[in-house]
Design an enzyme around this catalytic site. Sequence first.
Site, PDB file in Angstrom:
ATOM      1  CG  ASP A  59      -0.346   0.077   2.518  1.00  0.00           C
ATOM      2  OD1 ASP A  59       0.893  -0.017   2.603  1.00  0.00           O
ATOM      3  OD2 ASP A  59      -1.083   0.239   3.516  1.00  0.00           O
ATOM      4  CB  SER A  60       4.586   1.670  -0.196  1.00  0.00           C
ATOM      5  OG  SER A  60       4.752   0.492  -0.972  1.00  0.00           O
ATOM      6  CG  ASP A  98       0.329  -3.925   2.226  1.00  0.00           C
ATOM      7  OD1 ASP A  98       0.050  -4.594   3.235  1.00  0.00           O
ATOM      8  OD2 ASP A  98       1.130  -2.960   2.229  1.00  0.00           O
ATOM      9  CE  LYS A 128       3.056  -5.636   3.958  1.00  0.00           C
ATOM     10  NZ  LYS A 128       2.486  -4.588   4.833  1.00  0.00           N
ATOM     11  CD  GLU A 130       0.627  -1.263   7.875  1.00  0.00           C
ATOM     12  OE1 GLU A 130       0.315  -0.471   8.799  1.00  0.00           O
ATOM     13  OE2 GLU A 130       1.098  -0.887   6.782  1.00  0.00           O
ATOM     14  CD  GLU A 197       8.022  -0.221   7.526  1.00  0.00           C
ATOM     15  OE1 GLU A 197       7.081  -0.954   7.158  1.00  0.00           O
ATOM     16  OE2 GLU A 197       8.213   0.929   7.095  1.00  0.00           O
TER      17      GLU A 197
HETATM   18  O1  KIV Z   1       3.533  -1.070   1.669  1.00  0.00           O
HETATM   19  C1  KIV Z   1       4.694  -1.509   1.631  1.00  0.00           C
HETATM   20  O2  KIV Z   1       5.447  -1.321   0.664  1.00  0.00           O
HETATM   21  C2  KIV Z   1       5.164  -2.260   2.792  1.00  0.00           C
HETATM   22  C3  KIV Z   1       6.619  -2.627   2.842  1.00  0.00           C
HETATM   23  C4  KIV Z   1       7.421  -1.456   3.185  1.00  0.00           C
HETATM   24  C5  KIV Z   1       6.859  -3.768   3.761  1.00  0.00           C
HETATM   25  O3  KIV Z   1       4.402  -2.543   3.660  1.00  0.00           O
END
Ligand code: KIV
Length: 304
Positions: A59-60, A98, A128, A130, A197
Amino acid sequence: MSIRPQKPAPATPAPGKLPITELAEMKARHQPIVMITAYDAPGGRLADDAGADLVLVGDSAAMTVLGHESTVPATMEEMLILTRAVTRGARRPLVIADMPFGSFQASDEDAVHNAVRFVKDAGADAVKLEGAGAMLPRVRAIVGAGIPVQGHIGLTPQSATMLGGFRAQGRSAEKAIALLRDARELEAAGCFSLVLEAVPAPVAGRITRELTIPTIGIGAGADTDGQVLVWHDILGLYEGRAPRFVKRYAEIGEEIRAALTAYSEDVRERRFPEEQHTYAMADEELALFEAAASDHPEHADDRC
Ligand code: KIV
């Protein structure tokens, strides 16, 4: 009626796909696991070509490709589009989607529903999410639905406000013990791996030794089972200030800027296009065309 091949379900991975069970074996062999973020089909293909084991559609993307100030605004619809593109490009690596902020926090039902969308509609191999604590039931629910889950603790950007900003976590004994507890609980809840992280290296190392599932570090030192970096950070594409844990392997942003400037100058100076960039036409056809165009000048006017 033709029967089109169905996208493989997670229980029957596509031919050539890295089996998820291989990750625990890599940990046991002390073979580092490579994870790279990607956000489009060429990115997925290039990460695959480079030998990445895991490709994260992070989600970056909210910051790196959509221009937001944080990861929070990323939506399910945006993440589904990006995940579909990446799964079209990446063959061998496991593609992890994510789960964006708001897609899993409210209920187990939301979490399972949205995780299923990533697998079924976008071809992701895993998701994934968080957090730990209140998110443990979400992990159990998604794993219970047959979808592999990667955990993510330490600096969790979706809750950066609660954490007091984008800063390292687990730097006191008390906070480090809390991270170890979270890691153990996520493993017990069924995560197949865990992102750590911005965590002090010795803490990440201890967590890695305590767990049987692989840890993937980002700003967590050299003792995790694998490493992940963000595409734009590796390649020098992101203009903001990079965190200290980033290593740049290229300055693609500068190359792109130089190439676009050269193209713009060529257009303005009429150096582009050249003969080799244009399509030819037989002389007789051209003569016929010119004659016909001169015979019907009013039609040409109509189109203006
Ligand atoms: O969103 C993302 O790119 C991440 C990584 C930095 C692990 O969660």
